[in-house]
Scaffold this motif. Structure first.
Motif, PDB file in Angstrom:
ATOM      1  N   ASN A  69       0.816  -1.224   0.000  1.00  0.00           N
ATOM      2  CA  ASN A  69       0.000   0.000   0.000  1.00  0.00           C
ATOM      3  C   ASN A  69       0.850   1.274   0.000  1.00  0.00           C
ATOM      4  O   ASN A  69       0.317   2.377   0.107  1.00  0.00           O
ATOM      5  N   GLY A  98       0.306   0.511   7.112  1.00  0.00           N
ATOM      6  CA  GLY A  98       1.465   0.251   6.263  1.00  0.00           C
ATOM      7  C   GLY A  98       2.786   0.125   6.997  1.00  0.00           C
ATOM      8  O   GLY A  98       3.840   0.038   6.349  1.00  0.00           O
ATOM      9  N   GLY A 147      -0.336   4.241   3.992  1.00  0.00           N
ATOM     10  CA  GLY A 147       0.766   4.046   3.063  1.00  0.00           C
ATOM     11  C   GLY A 147       1.689   5.227   2.897  1.00  0.00           C
ATOM     12  O   GLY A 147       2.747   5.112   2.263  1.00  0.00           O
TER      13      GLY A 147
END
Length: 371
Positions: free
Chosen positions: A13, A35, A361
């Motif tokens: 991600n 993430g 992310g």
């Protein structure tokens, strides 16, 4: 060795991130699923040429994208810089380069950047099947002994071919079967000896770490179990050839080895609490760190600690903090959802550190992050 800088594009991600890192402590904070683990997995990938969580390289490419790229600069223990690059397009093979030269075989890269990864999924070492515990041994030994990888590959090839012969309806070619058994025995005994030596050296290190973390509250031990302990492996394999023919696969060999894990003299799989299981795994991984540091290339491994404090009491957390903050450890990557744990680490040590926030992310250094 430490990771000086890493650029990540379309890895899981993480759309894009370029991070300048501390040679000592790098802390990643954020909620679950943002993430943090993907960041550590990217670092893991650069050491092992694969993800810690999937065998398919295509699965690490960000959804909706056609490629991923990892580009990193390392500084070795002599102060020299090395660049490592990995990239792959969907439907194509990956390219792995060191200092702009592509490897002919990915196995040539293994061990160049020693690394230990401690994650919540490591409890599978205790709770899972014997293949998980064999993998634990294989991952460490392969980082300091290239001949082990070769023996393992040759053994597995002979094993697969023998299993194919055992399944033939018209009956196997006995001469070919005997040849494959000889190959299994030769390479199998090589693997056994290397695993046995490894466990013999690892065990006292592991027990020392467990004792420090638990403050001597429990006693633990490891025991290596193998068919090679029953006598020459070729004899063991051939002794039950008829059984193998009946079931259609090989019942004996180092592919059935296991690692006995005990707490207080009993299997920890049956007796251990969640906290004891986690302590057991963390102590095991820290022992592997020390083992790699003093063997092979004599290079200090990189240590990845993913959400290690969950399910541990305050006393055990404090002991782990004291251990990893010590001078004997090199570069550390640490993730947590709880800022208090990170503050405790940072306040208890004078280590150089960098703090990053992870949000969907996006990875942002502390100085530009928003909370």
């Amino acid at each position: 060795m430490f990771l000086k800088k890493i650029s990540i594009v379309n890895y899981k991600n993480i759309r894009e991130a370029t991070l300048d890192l501390s040679p000592k402590m790098n802390c990643f904070i954020g909620h679950n699923g943002e993430g943090k683990t993907n960041m550590l997995d990217a670092v893991y990938y650069m050491s092992f040429c694969r993800s810690a969580y999937t065998t398919s390289d295509a699965n690490v490419i960000r959804h909706g994208e056609d490629f991923f790229v990892l580009d990193a600069v390392y500084v070795n223990d002599y102060g020299d810089e090395d660049s490592v690059f990995c990239g792959m397009k969907r439907g194509s093979k990956k390219h792995f380069k060191r200092n702009k030269k592509e490897y002919k075989k990915l196995s040539m890269h293994l061990g160049m950047i020693p690394l230990i990864f401690v994650s919540p999924s490591d409890t599978v070492i205790i709770e899972g099947g014997s293949e998980e515990r064999r993998r634990l041994m294989d991952v460490v030994i392969s980082q300091y002994d290239n001949s082990y990888i070769d023996a393992l590959n040759r053994y597995n090839k002979a094993l697969q071919q023998r299993n194919t012969l055992l399944k033939t309806e018209e009956g196997p070619d006995i001469e070919l079967l005997s040849l494959l058994e000889e190959q299994m025995a030769f390479y199998g005994e090589t693997i056994y000896n290397k695993r046995n030596d490894f466990i013999a050296e690892l065990t006292p290190l592991f027990q020392t770490f467990y004792s420090r973390i638990s403050q001597d509250k429990e006693e633990v031990s490891l025991g290596y179990v193998s068919h090679c302990q029953r006598g020459p492996l070729l004899d063991v394999i051939r002794r039950d050839r008829m059984k193998d023919l009946a079931v259609g696969y090989s019942l004996h060999g180092v592919h059935r080895d296991d690692l006995e894990m005990l707490i207080g003299g009993y299997p920890i799989k049956r007796e251990g609490s969640q906290g004891q299981n986690k302590t057991f795994v963390i102590a095991l991984k820290l022992a592997q760190f020390y083992f790699l540091k003093r063997t092979g290339s004599k290079t200090t491994p990189i240590l990845l600690l993913d959400d290690v404090f969950d399910k541990l009491d305050v006393q055990r957390v404090e002991q782990i903090v004291k251990i990893v903050a010590g001078d004997e450890f090199g570069q550390i990557f640490l993730t947590d959802t709880n800022r208090d744990h990170l503050d405790r680490i940072l306040s208890s040590s004078s280590l150089d550190y960098r703090l990053f926030y992870v949000d969907n992310g996006d990875i942002m250094p502390k100085e530009v992050a928003y909370v």
